[in-house]
Design a protein around this motif. Structure first.
Motif, PDB file in Angstrom:
ATOM      1  N   ALA A 128       0.828  -1.319  -0.036  1.00 29.21           N
ATOM      2  CA  ALA A 128       0.048  -0.032   0.040  1.00 29.21           C
ATOM      3  C   ALA A 128       0.961   1.436  -0.035  1.00 29.21           C
ATOM      4  CB  ALA A 128      -0.950  -0.197   1.240  1.00 29.21           C
ATOM      5  N   GLY A 129       2.069   1.109   0.630  1.00 33.82           N
ATOM      6  CA  GLY A 129       2.868   2.268   0.647  1.00 33.82           C
ATOM      7  C   GLY A 129       2.254   3.629   1.292  1.00 33.82           C
ATOM      8  N   LEU A 130       1.466   3.242   2.289  1.00 33.11           N
ATOM      9  CA  LEU A 130       0.513   4.077   3.154  1.00 33.11           C
ATOM     10  C   LEU A 130       1.662   5.240   3.811  1.00 33.11           C
ATOM     11  CD1 LEU A 130      -2.322   2.354   5.074  1.00 33.11           C
ATOM     12  CD2 LEU A 130      -2.461   3.843   3.074  1.00 33.11           C
ATOM     13  N   PRO A 131       1.266   6.483   3.986  1.00 36.50           N
ATOM     14  CA  PRO A 131       2.138   7.495   4.674  1.00 36.50           C
ATOM     15  C   PRO A 131       2.059   7.003   6.242  1.00 36.50           C
ATOM     16  CG  PRO A 131       0.716   8.505   2.994  1.00 36.50           C
ATOM     17  CD  PRO A 131       0.295   7.016   2.845  1.00 36.50           C
ATOM     18  N   HIS A 132       2.875   7.273   6.774  1.00 34.74           N
ATOM     19  CA  HIS A 132       2.981   6.831   8.302  1.00 34.74           C
ATOM     20  C   HIS A 132       4.096   7.643   9.054  1.00 34.74           C
ATOM     21  CE1 HIS A 132       5.445   3.775   6.609  1.00 34.74           C
ATOM     22  NE2 HIS A 132       5.944   3.638   7.923  1.00 34.74           N
ATOM     23  N   VAL A 133       3.869   7.789  10.405  1.00 34.70           N
ATOM     24  CA  VAL A 133       4.964   8.008  11.285  1.00 34.70           C
ATOM     25  C   VAL A 133       5.129   7.213  12.597  1.00 34.70           C
ATOM     26  CG1 VAL A 133       5.403  10.127  12.943  1.00 34.70           C
ATOM     27  CG2 VAL A 133       4.001  10.453  10.893  1.00 34.70           C
ATOM     28  N   VAL A 134       6.302   7.166  12.730  1.00 32.16           N
ATOM     29  CA  VAL A 134       6.889   6.152  14.028  1.00 32.16           C
ATOM     30  C   VAL A 134       6.828   7.313  15.319  1.00 32.16           C
ATOM     31  CG1 VAL A 134       8.268   4.795  14.902  1.00 32.16           C
ATOM     32  CG2 VAL A 134       7.971   4.604  12.573  1.00 32.16           C
ATOM     33  N   ALA A 135       6.014   7.107  16.034  1.00 29.79           N
ATOM     34  CA  ALA A 135       5.801   7.687  17.455  1.00 29.79           C
ATOM     35  C   ALA A 135       6.544   7.044  18.384  1.00 29.79           C
ATOM     36  CB  ALA A 135       4.643   8.144  17.535  1.00 29.79           C
ATOM     37  N   VAL A 136       7.766   7.292  18.925  1.00 26.13           N
ATOM     38  CA  VAL A 136       8.322   6.595  20.147  1.00 26.13           C
ATOM     39  C   VAL A 136       8.083   6.875  21.359  1.00 26.13           C
ATOM     40  CG1 VAL A 136      10.674   5.942  20.816  1.00 26.13           C
ATOM     41  CG2 VAL A 136      10.339   6.291  18.408  1.00 26.13           C
ATOM     42  N   ASN A 137       7.560   6.031  22.104  1.00 26.44           N
ATOM     43  CA  ASN A 137       6.843   6.368  23.670  1.00 26.44           C
ATOM     44  C   ASN A 137       8.014   5.738  24.541  1.00 26.44           C
ATOM     45  OD1 ASN A 137       5.072   6.671  25.720  1.00 26.44           O
ATOM     46  ND2 ASN A 137       3.951   4.865  25.417  1.00 26.44           N
ATOM     47  N   ARG A 138       7.861   6.254  25.754  1.00 23.42           N
ATOM     48  CA  ARG A 138       8.678   6.085  26.760  1.00 23.42           C
ATOM     49  C   ARG A 138      10.310   6.253  26.371  1.00 23.42           C
ATOM     50  NH1 ARG A 138       4.885   1.852  27.006  1.00 23.42           N
ATOM     51  NH2 ARG A 138       3.278   2.398  28.262  1.00 23.42           N
ATOM     52  N   ALA A 139      10.593   7.336  25.585  1.00 23.11           N
ATOM     53  CA  ALA A 139      11.766   7.476  25.284  1.00 23.11           C
ATOM     54  C   ALA A 139      12.775   8.115  26.332  1.00 23.11           C
ATOM     55  CB  ALA A 139      11.789   8.267  23.966  1.00 23.11           C
ATOM     56  N   GLY A 140      13.793   7.439  26.766  1.00 23.29           N
ATOM     57  CA  GLY A 140      14.724   7.971  27.804  1.00 23.29           C
ATOM     58  C   GLY A 140      15.768   8.918  27.380  1.00 23.29           C
ATOM     59  N   PRO A 141      16.484   9.809  28.173  1.00 21.01           N
ATOM     60  CA  PRO A 141      17.743  10.461  27.766  1.00 21.01           C
ATOM     61  C   PRO A 141      18.631   9.827  26.849  1.00 21.01           C
ATOM     62  CG  PRO A 141      17.129  10.590  30.096  1.00 21.01           C
ATOM     63  CD  PRO A 141      16.468   9.566  29.440  1.00 21.01           C
ATOM     64  N   GLY A 142      19.055   8.547  26.967  1.00 17.84           N
ATOM     65  CA  GLY A 142      19.563   7.804  26.163  1.00 17.84           C
ATOM     66  C   GLY A 142      19.076   7.188  24.713  1.00 17.84           C
ATOM     67  N   THR A 143      17.922   7.405  24.434  1.00 16.76           N
ATOM     68  CA  THR A 143      17.116   6.834  23.425  1.00 16.76           C
ATOM     69  C   THR A 143      17.580   7.534  22.026  1.00 16.76           C
ATOM     70  OG1 THR A 143      15.090   6.449  24.792  1.00 16.76           O
ATOM     71  CG2 THR A 143      15.026   6.406  22.322  1.00 16.76           C
ATOM     72  N   ASP A 144      18.395   6.690  21.164  1.00 13.09           N
ATOM     73  CA  ASP A 144      18.898   7.021  19.842  1.00 13.09           C
ATOM     74  C   ASP A 144      17.850   6.723  18.877  1.00 13.09           C
ATOM     75  OD1 ASP A 144      20.123   7.387  17.381  1.00 13.09           O
ATOM     76  OD2 ASP A 144      22.029   6.598  18.180  1.00 13.09           O
ATOM     77  N   LEU A 145      17.150   7.657  18.495  1.00 15.25           N
ATOM     78  CA  LEU A 145      16.030   7.365  17.431  1.00 15.25           C
ATOM     79  C   LEU A 145      16.374   6.943  16.143  1.00 15.25           C
ATOM     80  CD1 LEU A 145      13.508  10.631  17.909  1.00 15.25           C
ATOM     81  CD2 LEU A 145      13.596   8.007  18.991  1.00 15.25           C
ATOM     82  N   THR A 146      17.814   7.426  15.528  1.00 20.10           N
ATOM     83  CA  THR A 146      17.980   7.099  14.519  1.00 20.10           C
ATOM     84  C   THR A 146      18.429   5.491  14.566  1.00 20.10           C
ATOM     85  OG1 THR A 146      19.164   9.163  14.013  1.00 20.10           O
ATOM     86  CG2 THR A 146      20.008   7.392  12.738  1.00 20.10           C
ATOM     87  N   ARG A 147      18.996   5.032  15.488  1.00 12.08           N
ATOM     88  CA  ARG A 147      19.405   3.804  15.681  1.00 12.08           C
ATOM     89  C   ARG A 147      18.184   2.844  16.032  1.00 12.08           C
ATOM     90  NH1 ARG A 147      19.463   0.262  19.853  1.00 12.08           N
ATOM     91  NH2 ARG A 147      20.889  -1.696  19.976  1.00 12.08           N
ATOM     92  N   LEU A 148      17.133   3.332  16.665  1.00 10.64           N
ATOM     93  CA  LEU A 148      15.820   2.472  16.762  1.00 10.64           C
ATOM     94  C   LEU A 148      15.242   2.518  15.544  1.00 10.64           C
ATOM     95  CD1 LEU A 148      13.814   1.273  18.577  1.00 10.64           C
ATOM     96  CD2 LEU A 148      12.668   3.277  19.216  1.00 10.64           C
ATOM     97  N   ALA A 149      15.257   3.340  14.598  1.00 12.65           N
ATOM     98  CA  ALA A 149      14.843   3.429  13.324  1.00 12.65           C
ATOM     99  C   ALA A 149      15.195   2.295  12.464  1.00 12.65           C
ATOM    100  CB  ALA A 149      14.764   4.487  12.520  1.00 12.65           C
ATOM    101  N   ARG A 150      16.919   2.227  12.342  1.00 12.28           N
ATOM    102  CA  ARG A 150      17.310   1.009  11.819  1.00 12.28           C
ATOM    103  C   ARG A 150      17.114  -0.074  12.148  1.00 12.28           C
ATOM    104  NH1 ARG A 150      22.003   4.599  12.184  1.00 12.28           N
ATOM    105  NH2 ARG A 150      22.543   3.210  14.011  1.00 12.28           N
TER     106      ARG A 150
END
Length: 205
Positions: A128-150
């Motif tokens: 489908a290729g639906l547009p979407h957003v990844v919303a990261v809950n309970r992210a702490g000071p050390g959460t690396d969004l780039t790494r999590l996305a990978r």
């Protein structure tokens, strides 16, 4: 109060899915932003070791209005929260039918749920290729969004943002981000800058 313009453009409705693994915060997210309350279908979890008292079995439903600017006007997002447990996976595709985009909630504090999030994401995006957003809950000071996305295998073009589903303003920002993604992939004439989309709520929250 100014009289209502009877010739105003009626609100556009867009179906949006709120997805994520069990306990990611989907029901809380919809309850935070819904203008007129939420319709929920819940039951006791199948696993006695679970910490949640209830879990969604069919869907959560709520509405949220956005002022998309002069060219588009009022847009109503119809929010459908899908069940996170795999035993209800048959509902994922059913509830995704007709959706123009989705929010994928991910619990940064619980890596054991990331695989489930990947499966849900793949199911909703398949073909489908639906547009979407990844919303990261309970992210702490050390959460690396780039790494999590990978780790999640998220396409580099997909927005990855932090979100506290309990915080109405935080959840609204996620929906506005998703709406801009939907507009970018469709013909909705949405402007940037001063005429960018803003929340237009009628609820009591």
């Amino acid at each position: 109060m100014a009289s209502q313009n009877m010739h105003a453009t009626p609100p556009t409705s867009i179906k949006v899915v709120v997805a994520g693994a069990y306990g990611a915060g989907k029901t809380t997210f919809i309850r935070s932003v819904a203008d007129d309350g939420v319709v929920s279908t819940e039951t006791v979890p199948s696993d006695d070791t679970e910490t949640k008292a209830t879990t969604t079995v069919a869907m959560d439903f709520g509405r949220f209005a956005i002022d998309a600017g002069a060219d588009t006007g009022r847009v109503e997002l119809l929010l459908f929260g899908i069940p996170g447990q795999a035993r209800f996976d048959f509902m994922w595709r059913i509830l995704a039918q007709g959706a123009l985009g989705y929010v994928l909630l991910v619990d940064a504090s619980d890596p054991e749920t990331w695989r489930e999030a990947v499966v849900i994401d793949a199911t909703l995006a398949a073909g489908a290729g639906l547009p979407h957003v990844v919303a990261v809950n309970r992210a702490g000071p050390g959460t690396d969004l780039t790494r999590l996305a990978r780790v999640l295998g998220v396409d580099p073009e997909v927005p990855v943002v932090t979100c506290d589903p309990r915080d109405r303003s935080s959840a609204i920002e996620v929906l506005l981000t998703l709406f801009l993604e939907i507009a970018r992939h469709t013909s909705l004439p949405v402007r940037q800058g001063e005429d960018a989309p803003v929340a237009q709520t009628g609820g009591s929250k």
